[in-house]
Design an enzyme around this catalytic site. Structure first.
Site, PDB file in Angstrom:
ATOM      1  N   GLU A   1       0.846  -1.197   0.000  1.00 19.55           N
ATOM      2  CA  GLU A   1       0.000   0.000   0.000  1.00 19.55           C
ATOM      3  C   GLU A   1       0.879   1.244   0.000  1.00 19.55           C
ATOM      4  O   GLU A   1       1.844   1.339   0.762  1.00 19.55           O
ATOM      5  CB  GLU A   1      -0.903   0.008   1.239  1.00 19.55           C
ATOM      6  CG  GLU A   1      -1.853   1.181   1.327  1.00 19.55           C
ATOM      7  CD  GLU A   1      -2.963   1.120   0.291  1.00 19.55           C
ATOM      8  OE1 GLU A   1      -3.494   2.187  -0.076  1.00 19.55           O
ATOM      9  OE2 GLU A   1      -3.284  -0.001  -0.168  1.00 19.55           O
TER      10      GLU A   1
ATOM     11  N   ASN B   1       6.394   6.350  -0.215  1.00 17.77           N
ATOM     12  CA  ASN B   1       7.717   5.761  -0.467  1.00 17.77           C
ATOM     13  C   ASN B   1       8.378   5.201   0.789  1.00 17.77           C
ATOM     14  O   ASN B   1       9.607   5.116   0.882  1.00 17.77           O
ATOM     15  CB  ASN B   1       8.652   6.782  -1.133  1.00 17.77           C
ATOM     16  CG  ASN B   1       8.125   7.261  -2.469  1.00 17.77           C
ATOM     17  OD1 ASN B   1       7.599   6.462  -3.249  1.00 17.77           O
ATOM     18  ND2 ASN B   1       8.223   8.562  -2.728  1.00 17.77           N
ATOM     19  N   ARG B   2       7.563   4.817   1.752  1.00 17.28           N
ATOM     20  CA  ARG B   2       8.038   4.224   3.004  1.00 17.28           C
ATOM     21  C   ARG B   2       8.884   5.188   3.833  1.00 17.28           C
ATOM     22  O   ARG B   2       9.624   4.774   4.711  1.00 17.28           O
ATOM     23  CB  ARG B   2       8.824   2.924   2.740  1.00 17.28           C
ATOM     24  CG  ARG B   2       7.974   1.778   2.194  1.00 17.28           C
ATOM     25  CD  ARG B   2       6.868   1.432   3.204  1.00 17.28           C
ATOM     26  NE  ARG B   2       6.091   0.267   2.827  1.00 17.28           N
ATOM     27  CZ  ARG B   2       4.904   0.327   2.214  1.00 17.28           C
ATOM     28  NH1 ARG B   2       4.402   1.498   1.860  1.00 17.28           N
ATOM     29  NH2 ARG B   2       4.228  -0.761   1.944  1.00 17.28           N
ATOM     30  N   LEU B   3       8.771   6.483   3.552  1.00 12.95           N
ATOM     31  CA  LEU B   3       9.491   7.491   4.333  1.00 12.95           C
ATOM     32  C   LEU B   3       8.555   7.995   5.436  1.00 12.95           C
ATOM     33  O   LEU B   3       8.160   9.167   5.481  1.00 12.95           O
ATOM     34  CB  LEU B   3       9.971   8.629   3.435  1.00 12.95           C
ATOM     35  CG  LEU B   3      10.972   8.215   2.354  1.00 12.95           C
ATOM     36  CD1 LEU B   3      11.352   9.410   1.491  1.00 12.95           C
ATOM     37  CD2 LEU B   3      12.227   7.605   2.991  1.00 12.95           C
TER      38      LEU B   3
END
Length: 207
Positions: A3, A185-187
């Site tokens: 996701e 972006n998983r940041l």
């Protein structure tokens, strides 16, 4: 299965000075946002040898003293907390791409607080607290149902059920409280309150 989180971020300037106040803000947003059982939390404990176990428990109260839940003190979590009071709570509010992770120590709440809460539980839940020796092996479902039926005959609806002596609350006194906000972006944003020196400091963690 992946996701992409596109929620707004979490900045240090947006936080309250106290983590319990920040938790209250997020908890209300989860509740008003339609999260199913926003007070459901994963409670992780460990025994004296450090072997962990986890289960989902409902948070029943939070205030400046900490986070409170109720259980049978003879249950697995109750026994483990008697050996090792270190504990972790995880609130997984997935639709909001948010988590709150609390680490601290658990202490039993005073007996009068446990009894007061027991009095406002639904009648069936009061009977269930007596019928079940939580975490203990049982021969069959029929045995559990029979125990409940016997208690229902003894304490019909409207009659006061005494609080079991081995049933009560734990209050988790936090040492750290992390607020996790999913980002693109998983940041992710991870801001953690750390108790020390009579107050709280906030640190940002890498995602």
């Amino acid at each position: 299965m992946r996701e992409q989180y596109r929620s707004e971020g979490l900045l240090e300037a947006e936080l309250t000075a106290d983590p319990l106040e920040q938790f209250d803000r997020w908890f209300k947003e989860a509740a008003y946002g339609g999260i199913y059982e926003p007070n459901a939390m994963v409670v992780s404990t460990a025994d004296a040898e450090g072997r962990p176990s986890s289960r989902t428990v409902l948070l029943k109260q939070y205030d400046h003293r900490g986070f409170t839940f109720f259980t049978n003190y003879g249950s697995r979590k109750g026994r483990e907390l008697a050996e090792n009071p270190n504990i972790s709570l995880l609130f997984p509010w997935y639709p909001l791409a948010r988590q709150v992770i609390v680490c601290g120590t658990a202490e039993r709440v005073p007996r009068h607080e446990s009894v007061a809460y027991f009095r406002v539980r639904p009648h069936g839940s009061q009977l269930g607290a007596w019928a079940s020796r939580q975490s203990a092996p049982i021969a069959s479902r029929a045995e559990l149902d029979r125990s409940y039926a016997e208690l229902a005959d003894r304490y019909p609806e409207g009659e006061q059920v005494p609080a079991p002596p081995e049933w009560g609350g734990f209050r988790v006194v936090p040492q750290t409280v992390e607020f996790w906000q999913g980002r693109e972006n998983r940041l992710h944003d991870r801001l953690r309150y750390v108790r020390g020196g009579g107050g709280w400091t906030v640190e940002r963690l890498c995602p």
